[in-house]
Enzyme design. Structure first.
Site, short mmCIF file in Angstrom:
data_model
loop_
_atom_site.label_atom_id
_atom_site.label_comp_id
_atom_site.label_asym_id
_atom_site.label_seq_id
_atom_site.Cartn_x
_atom_site.Cartn_y
_atom_site.Cartn_z
N THR B 153 0.84 -1.07 0.07
CA THR B 153 -0.03 -0.02 0.03
C THR B 153 0.84 1.32 -0.11
OG1 THR B 153 -0.22 -0.16 2.49
CG2 THR B 153 -2.25 -0.97 1.12
N LYS B 179 4.12 -6.84 4.24
CA LYS B 179 3.55 -5.53 3.63
C LYS B 179 3.28 -4.85 5.16
CE LYS B 179 0.57 -3.39 3.11
NZ LYS B 179 -0.45 -2.46 3.75
N THR B 190 1.39 -8.94 11.81
CA THR B 190 1.45 -7.71 11.47
C THR B 190 0.69 -7.42 10.27
OG1 THR B 190 2.87 -5.95 10.29
CG2 THR B 190 3.26 -8.26 9.53
N GLU B 277 6.66 4.52 7.33
CA GLU B 277 6.29 5.94 6.42
C GLU B 277 7.29 6.89 6.95
OE1 GLU B 277 1.70 4.81 5.55
OE2 GLU B 277 2.04 6.11 7.49
N ASN B 401 0.72 10.72 5.68
CA ASN B 401 -0.68 10.58 6.29
C ASN B 401 -1.77 11.56 6.46
OD1 ASN B 401 -0.53 7.74 7.75
ND2 ASN B 401 1.35 8.32 8.36
N THR B 406 -6.04 11.44 -0.65
CA THR B 406 -6.20 12.43 -1.67
C THR B 406 -5.33 11.88 -2.95
OG1 THR B 406 -4.14 13.53 -1.19
CG2 THR B 406 -6.43 14.09 -0.15
#
EC number: 2.3.1.35
Lengths: 406, 406
Positions: B153, B179, B190, B277, B401, B406
């Site tokens: 993702t 992932k 996870t 991230e 995040n 969007t």
């Protein structure tokens, strides 16, 4: 950038309180960084302090001194927290108390020291000692605004609140200042709050009220979940209003005081959130329908601490699934997710374990657009509730905290 | 930007496993987003799943199906988590299982569904149904790399790991993919991990090993403290290596398998952190000298979750006072702060409740400069320890995040 933070109010003199402010050059040149409160003899003085085991040297000394003598001076410096400084930190804090005690001709135990700023650096004792006579010379009843500025660290604005109330023809005042913007998840009190009144009140009564009200104000705010090493909140009742000393919380005068005191404490606590590091939103997280209050408190804080919820708030993104995910991982026993409901700024977003049938993305966008956000989670399990106030998580939060020491 | 993440390894065919990948257009056009594992008849298949009460629809169905029939297919989609979707989410997940069962001529209960992506949106059933025949046509033993890409993702790179080991002249393989990059604080497993081996092993033994190893790998990583609604980790033993079925964890072959399996699981877990991230650092937080292991785990996670520690890591700022402040607020009973010691990348930073006598700021800068950071906190209370792996908190985390939908 502060969110809806009012200008510092005009705080009139509180009889029995004088404040002196000086520039010691601890953090930067030409900045107010030492604040001195002088309290009249006989004032009731109580405090609540951080629960962090690594509590700062001044916190330890404060707690000790409060039990040994009537408090006459609060000596506050910014720019250095005197925390994580071991035995030499205690010696340093005590040294500043000794110098002030000598000059003001009071006992060392009547001095309460407070520090805020960088953790782990030695306290610049010489600079504070040099500033003490300047602060003494500057003592005045009108220095509340300067004091508000003098206790700031990463705060962008000074924070003050004042209320007056009448009882039996006498006018009483309650006023206070607070500071704090990061490392904010108070656990007993916040990163420095001082609230004074001219009311006459027994120490034990004042202490009980402070402990109760702090749980509805400073202990219900969070910016970044990090409990500070220096949290301290002090309440002073000078007794100069001339009333017969309040001896019980059930007296009508005590109840009138509690109402005003709660307003001042909540306004000061909310001001810290409104000026939270990098804040662009002021967010109330209300959890209702809990079986026990501690469940409501736990869920509200978990939502308020979630980096994913906080970044979605920053983006005004109605990513409500992140809120449900937090409710689900909060560890509420016997939670039935099919009974959970979620409202954001009055819009019903989720029910029955999923999105509400009438919810549209445009409702979510409308709900998330304002600077002030009210999230209500109904657990559908009982009638207990709690509310926590917090901010979003922005680029500026990262910038401020990545560059704090540079 | 991933930190020290190795290239996806060359994973050889694991006998008994075929993988098909398709583009269903769930998130974006022309992206692999449906992955199908075909498992040979008689394979031992076990799983561990999220503890989030708002667990996703596919997680509920997986858990049910695992107990009802031998598993033959894992059907995975990205782009949509099918979480917070209530009753209709369960119906949607079941529908995809039914279509696959019909086409593959197996029972519905032999299908395990998995989803990952945005929470709260209805699952696009028609798109997945349309992709199923393509995935079936694509089945092959060589598709591990495509599968690693197909389950991504916000991951920037696919994550895979493989080990082989010999025992009594037979070569065994263990391979897996994982992932996850955000909403990472697994609690049981996870956000999607699949590890397969050709070993023959009783289901109960494989399950016991998975539960144990997950606590040393996926359950010891955190990116942002948010436990996902979809966490699932599946282990498969096809039995095609031809050994006599392992029936106890104490067998020498079981021990050899555990060693290889643990390496694969840890490499996959660490890969998630390395690709966390916005990550610019890979950080091991080791807490030693605890009186009980749960204290070590608690302190390590509190440090790993602190936004102030994480932003200091991002800035390579040796603001070690923030680490002590977290230790102090972690709630370790009877903590004596004067016995706490802190090392960062081999440099002694703090002892005796304050800065180490020989510590210089330049040591701290040197310690914090590398991409790989090893923090060691010694509580000085006993001999228990634990380690947690995490990342820093960067501007990119906020950007990713805030802009996720969007």
């Amino acid at each position: 950038m502060a969110v809806g933070l009012h200008d510092f109010p005009l705080i009139p003199e509180i009889k029995g309180i004088r404040i002196g402010v000086a520039e010691a050059g601890i953090k930067k040149p030409n900045k107010k960084d030492v604040v001195l409160f002088e309290l009249c003899e006989g004032a009731s003085v109580v405090g609540v302090f951080t629960q962090n085991a690594f509590c700062a040297a001044p916190v330890r000394i404060c707690q000790k001194h409060l039990g040994l003598a009537g408090s006459r001076y609060l000596l506050i410096n910014t720019g250095n927290a005197n925390a994580g400084t071991g035995k030499s930190g205690l010696d340093a804090a005590l040294k500043t108390c000794e110098v002030l005690a000598h000059q003001a001709e009071v006992s060392v135990e009547s001095i309460l020291p407070f520090s805020t700023g960088v953790i782990g650096e030695p306290l610049p004792v010489a600079k504070i000692v040099a500033a003490i006579p300047k602060a003494l010379d500057n003592l005045s009843g009108d220095n509340w605004h300067s004091a508000g500025i003098g206790i700031m660290t990463t705060d962008t604005l000074p924070k003050g609140s004042v209320r007056t109330f009448e009882f039996d023809g006498v006018t009483y005042s309650v006023a206070g200042i607070s500071k704090g913007a990061g490392m904010i998840r108070p656990n007993m009190a916040t990163m420095l709050g001082y609230v004074c009144s001219d009311i006459a009140m027994e120490v034990d009564v004042l202490h009980a009220i402070l402990k109760d009200v702090v749980n509805k104000s400073f202990n219900r705010i969070t910016v970044d979940s990090d409990t500070s090493t220096n949290d301290s909140c002090i309440a002073v009742a000078t007794g100069m209003a001339g009333n017969a000393k309040v001896t019980s919380v059930s007296e009508p005068l005590a109840q009138a005081f509690i109402a005003a005191f709660t307003e001042v404490m909540q306004e000061l606590a909310h001001a810290i959130v409104r000026d939270g590091e990098g804040a662009t939103k002021f967010v109330a997280v209300e959890v209702v329908g809990a079986a026990i209050e501690s469940d409501a408190t736990k869920v509200a804080f978990e939502i308020a601490h979630s980096p994913l919820v906080k970044t979605a708030l920053f983006a005004s993104d109605p990513n409500w699934g992140r809120i449900l995910a937090v409710v689900g991982r909060s560890g509420v026993e016997s939670l039935d997710v099919d009974r959970v409901q979620l409202h954001i700024n009055g819009f019903e977003v989720a029910r029955d374990g999923g999105r509400s049938p009438d919810y549209l993305e445009e409702h979510g966008k409308q709900a998330m657009a304002p600077q002030e956000i009210h999230i209500v989670v109904d657990l559908g399990m009982g009638s207990e509730s709690d509310t926590v106030w917090t901010t979003d998580f922005s680029h500026d939060y990262v910038t401020i905290n990545a560059e704090y020491r540079t």
